[in-house]
Design a protein around this motif. Structure first.
Motif, PDB file in Angstrom:
ATOM      1  N   ILE A   1       0.851  -1.183   0.000  1.00 30.71           N
ATOM      2  CA  ILE A   1       0.000   0.000   0.000  1.00 30.71           C
ATOM      3  C   ILE A   1       0.887   1.233   0.000  1.00 30.71           C
ATOM      4  N   GLY A   2       0.346   2.327  -0.518  1.00 31.55           N
ATOM      5  CA  GLY A   2       1.121   3.553  -0.571  1.00 31.55           C
ATOM      6  C   GLY A   2       0.313   4.685  -1.139  1.00 31.55           C
ATOM      7  N   GLY A   3       0.985   5.566  -1.855  1.00 35.32           N
ATOM      8  CA  GLY A   3       0.339   6.727  -2.426  1.00 35.32           C
ATOM      9  C   GLY A   3       0.723   6.936  -3.869  1.00 35.32           C
ATOM     10  N   MET A   4      -0.165   7.609  -4.628  1.00 37.34           N
ATOM     11  CA  MET A   4       0.080   7.905  -6.032  1.00 37.34           C
ATOM     12  C   MET A   4      -0.245   9.367  -6.288  1.00 37.34           C
ATOM     13  N   THR A   5       0.559  10.032  -7.110  1.00 35.77           N
ATOM     14  CA  THR A   5       0.322  11.420  -7.470  1.00 35.77           C
ATOM     15  C   THR A   5       0.789  11.668  -8.891  1.00 35.77           C
ATOM     16  N   LEU A   6       0.178  12.650  -9.555  1.00 40.89           N
ATOM     17  CA  LEU A   6       0.469  12.942 -10.954  1.00 40.89           C
ATOM     18  C   LEU A   6       1.131  14.301 -11.085  1.00 40.89           C
ATOM     19  N   SER A   7       2.140  14.357 -11.942  1.00 38.74           N
ATOM     20  CA  SER A   7       2.793  15.611 -12.308  1.00 38.74           C
ATOM     21  C   SER A   7       2.432  15.934 -13.747  1.00 38.74           C
ATOM     22  N   GLY A   8       1.750  17.079 -13.948  1.00 36.82           N
ATOM     23  CA  GLY A   8       1.316  17.462 -15.286  1.00 36.82           C
ATOM     24  C   GLY A   8       1.154  18.961 -15.390  1.00 36.82           C
ATOM     25  N   ASP A   9       0.072  19.389 -16.036  1.00 29.32           N
ATOM     26  CA  ASP A   9      -0.153  20.824 -16.216  1.00 29.32           C
ATOM     27  C   ASP A   9      -0.677  21.496 -14.952  1.00 29.32           C
ATOM     28  N   ILE A  10      -1.446  20.782 -14.148  1.00 28.78           N
ATOM     29  CA  ILE A  10      -1.964  21.362 -12.908  1.00 28.78           C
ATOM     30  C   ILE A  10      -0.924  21.253 -11.796  1.00 28.78           C
ATOM     31  N   ASN A  11      -0.398  20.047 -11.610  1.00 32.64           N
ATOM     32  CA  ASN A  11       0.678  19.833 -10.634  1.00 32.64           C
ATOM     33  C   ASN A  11       1.989  19.699 -11.399  1.00 32.64           C
ATOM     34  N   PRO A  12       2.803  20.743 -11.476  1.00 32.37           N
ATOM     35  CA  PRO A  12       4.026  20.643 -12.280  1.00 32.37           C
ATOM     36  C   PRO A  12       5.105  19.766 -11.661  1.00 32.37           C
ATOM     37  N   ASN A  13       5.017  19.497 -10.349  1.00 28.66           N
ATOM     38  CA  ASN A  13       6.033  18.720  -9.655  1.00 28.66           C
ATOM     39  C   ASN A  13       5.371  17.659  -8.773  1.00 28.66           C
ATOM     40  N   PHE A  14       6.204  16.790  -8.212  1.00 30.15           N
ATOM     41  CA  PHE A  14       5.705  15.809  -7.243  1.00 30.15           C
ATOM     42  C   PHE A  14       5.058  16.548  -6.078  1.00 30.15           C
ATOM     43  N   SER A  15       3.878  16.073  -5.646  1.00 28.06           N
ATOM     44  CA  SER A  15       3.142  16.769  -4.599  1.00 28.06           C
ATOM     45  C   SER A  15       2.536  15.781  -3.620  1.00 28.06           C
ATOM     46  N   PHE A  16       2.953  15.852  -2.328  1.00 33.71           N
ATOM     47  CA  PHE A  16       2.317  15.036  -1.297  1.00 33.71           C
ATOM     48  C   PHE A  16       0.876  15.484  -1.078  1.00 33.71           C
ATOM     49  N   ARG A  17       0.597  16.767  -1.261  1.00 31.46           N
ATOM     50  CA  ARG A  17      -0.738  17.293  -1.003  1.00 31.46           C
ATOM     51  C   ARG A  17      -1.773  16.711  -1.955  1.00 31.46           C
ATOM     52  N   GLU A  18      -1.349  16.373  -3.166  1.00 32.92           N
ATOM     53  CA  GLU A  18      -2.274  15.820  -4.149  1.00 32.92           C
ATOM     54  C   GLU A  18      -2.196  14.295  -4.238  1.00 32.92           C
ATOM     55  N   THR A  19      -1.613  13.663  -3.225  1.00 28.52           N
ATOM     56  CA  THR A  19      -1.447  12.210  -3.221  1.00 28.52           C
ATOM     57  C   THR A  19      -2.729  11.510  -2.779  1.00 28.52           C
ATOM     58  N   LEU A  20      -3.066  10.429  -3.481  1.00 26.31           N
ATOM     59  CA  LEU A  20      -4.212   9.598  -3.133  1.00 26.31           C
ATOM     60  C   LEU A  20      -3.743   8.163  -2.854  1.00 26.31           C
ATOM     61  N   PRO A  21      -4.548   7.359  -2.143  1.00 21.96           N
ATOM     62  CA  PRO A  21      -4.129   5.989  -1.815  1.00 21.96           C
ATOM     63  C   PRO A  21      -3.939   5.121  -3.052  1.00 21.96           C
ATOM     64  N   ALA A  22      -3.053   4.137  -2.914  1.00 21.70           N
ATOM     65  CA  ALA A  22      -2.775   3.179  -3.978  1.00 21.70           C
ATOM     66  C   ALA A  22      -2.434   1.833  -3.357  1.00 21.70           C
ATOM     67  N   ALA A  23      -2.610   0.769  -4.131  1.00 26.44           N
ATOM     68  CA  ALA A  23      -2.290  -0.584  -3.670  1.00 26.44           C
ATOM     69  C   ALA A  23      -1.645  -1.361  -4.810  1.00 26.44           C
ATOM     70  N   MET A  24      -0.809  -2.326  -4.442  1.00 25.08           N
ATOM     71  CA  MET A  24      -0.057  -3.074  -5.443  1.00 25.08           C
ATOM     72  C   MET A  24       0.018  -4.553  -5.068  1.00 25.08           C
ATOM     73  N   VAL A  25      -0.116  -5.412  -6.074  1.00 23.12           N
ATOM     74  CA  VAL A  25       0.083  -6.848  -5.923  1.00 23.12           C
ATOM     75  C   VAL A  25       1.258  -7.242  -6.805  1.00 23.12           C
ATOM     76  N   THR A  26       2.190  -8.054  -6.275  1.00 25.80           N
ATOM     77  CA  THR A  26       3.406  -8.386  -7.017  1.00 25.80           C
ATOM     78  C   THR A  26       3.673  -9.884  -7.018  1.00 25.80           C
ATOM     79  N   TYR A  27       4.351 -10.316  -8.059  1.00 27.09           N
ATOM     80  CA  TYR A  27       4.904 -11.672  -8.149  1.00 27.09           C
ATOM     81  C   TYR A  27       6.344 -11.521  -8.622  1.00 27.09           C
ATOM     82  N   ARG A  28       7.276 -12.061  -7.851  1.00 30.66           N
ATOM     83  CA  ARG A  28       8.700 -11.833  -8.117  1.00 30.66           C
ATOM     84  C   ARG A  28       9.452 -13.151  -8.258  1.00 30.66           C
ATOM     85  N   LYS A  29      10.308 -13.217  -9.271  1.00 32.03           N
ATOM     86  CA  LYS A  29      11.213 -14.345  -9.462  1.00 32.03           C
ATOM     87  C   LYS A  29      12.637 -13.839  -9.283  1.00 32.03           C
ATOM     88  N   ASN A  30      13.373 -14.477  -8.383  1.00 37.00           N
ATOM     89  CA  ASN A  30      14.738 -14.049  -8.080  1.00 37.00           C
ATOM     90  C   ASN A  30      15.752 -14.924  -8.808  1.00 37.00           C
TER      91      ASN A  30
END
Length: 266
Positions: free
Chosen positions: A29-58
């Motif tokens: 779990i974590g956060g996701m944010t977009l950098s574009g025309d409205i948010n020109p840079n990385f922004s914690f203030r515009e961050t929303l929740p995110a989740a991830m499922v992974t499968y890894r081969k070493n």
């Protein structure tokens, strides 16, 4: 001697290392944010929740191949960012769900699982390729007398509704490829469980994720002379750079050892 020969296949089962494959299933779990025309840079203030499922081969020499499904929210609003006076007057906003399915190559700097390095942790780098799909709503609401426009959009196109009731659709051929890259930190909690901390950027090939794009707005508000029509400025983006979105979070993975041990000794 016969007993020793019969024990050799069994002993080989315990030589986990060069012959073993270590695979992992994980959830984060974590956060996701977009950098574009409205948010020109990385922004914690515009961050929303995110989740991830992974499968890894070493694999040997510190390499891992990771397959992932990442889902999160992205948002932005000129009223919050207030990038400049033009953005405040433009008063654009958007909110969307963004999904990513990809394959990434990781490089672990230390052999943290075997104990050879003396440390149960390692920093790592990753890079890969993925496909993404997004869907959401947006609005551009400049001051009167200029009309406001609301959008329902996704990767394939949008439907726009203007304040005077005019409705129109636009579709386009997407190029949903994204390039994930970033860095992280792994810590072996025990033989099977690993904790991962990660930060990464996703480089896209589109400028449409916040619904402020040169090609979109040219269709919406075509004018022969942008310099003579101030309305065009409110419906156009700051630039034509591709959007970038970020994910950061924590995840836990459980490992499975797979050792090629024979079942029939005869």
């Amino acid at each position: 001697m016969l007993r020793l020969l019969l024990l050799l296949p069994l002993l080989s089962c315990f030589s986990i290392g060069a012959n073993a494959q270590f695979r992992e299933l994980g959830f984060g779990i974590g956060g996701m944010t977009l950098s574009g025309d409205i948010n020109p840079n990385f922004s914690f203030r515009e961050t929303l929740p995110a989740a991830m499922v992974t499968y890894r081969k070493n694999y040997p020499f510190g390499f891992s191949l990771r397959y992932e499904l990442l889902v999160g929210g992205i948002q932005g609003a000129d009223s919050r960012t207030q990038r400049d006076d033009f953005a405040v007057q433009r008063n654009a906003s958007f909110s969307a769900v963004n999904a990513e399915l990809g394959a990434l190559l990781e490089y672990n700097f230390m052999d943290f699982r075997s104990g050879k390095s003396g440390f149960p942790w390692t920093p790592y780098l990753f890079m890969g390729a993925a496909l993404n799909y997004y869907q959401g709503t947006a609005e551009i609401a400049p001051p009167a007398p200029f009309p406001s426009t609301k959008y329902n959009f996704n990767t394939l196109g949008f439907r726009a509704t203007e304040s005077d009731g005019t409705v129109y659709d636009q579709s386009y051929t997407p190029f949903p490829l994204v390039i994930p890259l970033g860095f992280g930190f792994k810590y072996a909690l025990n033989t099977y469980w690993t904790m991962n901390l990660e930060f990464g950027a996703r480089l896209t090939f589109t400028d449409r994720m916040d619904m402020l794009s040169e090609d979109i707005q040219q269709v919406n508000k075509p004018v022969p002379s942008p310099q003579l029509n101030p309305q065009r400025d409110y419906y156009y983006p700051h630039d034509t750079k591709a959007d970038v979105y970020y994910y950061f979070g924590i995840s836990f993975s459980y490992g499975f050892f797979s050792v090629p041990c024979p079942h029939d000794f005869y």
